[in-house]
Design an enzyme around this catalytic site. Structure first.
Site, PDB file in Angstrom:
ATOM      1  N   TYR A  18       0.716  -1.240   0.225  1.00  0.00           N
ATOM      2  CA  TYR A  18       0.106  -0.268   0.145  1.00  0.00           C
ATOM      3  C   TYR A  18       0.717   1.323   0.423  1.00  0.00           C
ATOM      4  O   TYR A  18       1.386   1.333   1.001  1.00  0.00           O
ATOM      5  CB  TYR A  18      -0.879  -0.105   0.440  1.00  0.00           C
ATOM      6  N   GLN A 140      -9.403 -12.958   4.417  1.00  0.00           N
ATOM      7  CA  GLN A 140      -9.718 -11.461   3.678  1.00  0.00           C
ATOM      8  C   GLN A 140      -9.872 -11.567   1.983  1.00  0.00           C
ATOM      9  O   GLN A 140      -9.749 -10.760   1.401  1.00  0.00           O
ATOM     10  CB  GLN A 140      -8.110 -10.174   4.060  1.00  0.00           C
TER      11      GLN A 140
END
Length: 302
Positions: A18, A140
């Site tokens: 990220y 996830q």
């Protein structure tokens, strides 16, 4: 971050990819001075973290190097859950799980998790984790009232094995906030106007049909004293397999408002009304759980 902590949020999810690793650094700075025992910090490994061929994947080499780099950026000696960001088709799963076992046994992670693995991949990984005596506890996936892909295969397998769902994009990249109106004029600065992947991921939902249906959620939400975003989050959290919903925010007030969805129970008739509105346009195709490619446009989002 301060708004999240003040609201009682203690679980924070990030990844080494990220913002080119700056997200981990920012998270580490924001949590500095907080009581570590009161926090749950999750990060991920797999996506390209550099230009070289060894800078990605789930090989022993990359996992060992990545956990060290993530801990340094986060300013901690361990993470609570270390997650395989995608399934690595180029590395034997035995090698991956053994490397993750070393991470756990060395105390650098308490638990392991996976993200966007198929049902078969989860079942295979869980069996190896059991052999290696390490706790694989979570998956996830992307999940929302518009993206119901995990329901057919992934969630049932996870329920069987005892894995919780830590879902990402519960608001469908902001579509389920109701801020995007039919007609094609998007709010300035929104993800739909972001040429850096955001608009590509959103494209399938930015149709007049989908956006018009989302607007039909407004009276349903209002009847319960909720915003459209709160209603959409409550819908996700109502699934007993969902342990947590990963909520992104660009302003503190978004956290303050959306956290009100936690603990909100939607009646059966409300759930049925939502299904009537969004069911016809929701994606339920289990084949869409294919996230092993590092070129996938969702890397900065998931």
């Amino acid at each position: 971050m301060r708004a999240a902590l003040d609201a009682g949020i203690t679980t924070f999810d990030t990844a080494d990819v990220y913002a080119d690793a700056h997200a981990e650094e920012s998270l580490g700075r924001a949590l500095k001075g907080e009581r570590r025992e009161g926090l749950e910090i999750l990060t991920k490994v797999f996506a390209p973290a550099g230009p070289g061929r060894n800078d990605m994947g789930l090989s022993r080499k990359h996992i060992q190097e990545s956990i060290g780099n993530s801990l340094r950026r986060l300013g901690t000696d361990h993470v609570d859950v270390y997650q395989a960001h995608r399934f690595d088709l180029s590395t034997p799963l035995e090698e991956t799980m053994e490397a993750l076992a070393d991470v756990v046994h060395s105390g650098k992670a308490h638990y392991i998790g996976v993200s966007e693995w198929t049902a078969d991949q989860i079942r295979y990984g869980y069996a190896l984790a059991r052999e290696l005596k390490i706790p694989l506890i979570s998956n996830q996936p992307q999940y929302s009232a518009l993206w119901r892909v995990p329901e057919a295969e992934v969630i049932p397998v996870c329920e069987e094995l005892g894995l919780g769902q830590i879902v990402w994009s519960p608001l469908a990249q902001g579509v389920l906030t109701g801020k995007y109106l039919p007609g094609g004029k998007w709010p300035e600065g929104s993800r739909a106007t972001d040429s850096n992947d955001g608009s590509t991921v959103l494209a399938a939902w930015l149709t007049d049909d989908v956006l018009g249906r989302v607007q039909q959620l407004r009276p349903i939400a209002a009847d319960g004293g909720l915003t459209v975003a709160q209603l959409s989050l409550a819908w996700v959290l109502q699934n007993p397999s969902v342990s947590a919903a990963v909520l992104g925010a660009s302003r503190p007030e978004q956290i303050t408002e959306n956290v009100k969805a936690a603990g909100t129970r939607l009646d059966d008739d409300v759930m049925a009304r939502i299904e009537t509105v969004l069911g016809p346009v929701a994606n339920r195709d289990p084949a869409a759980t294919v996230g092993s490619s590092p070129s996938s446009p969702d890397w900065r989002l998931a």
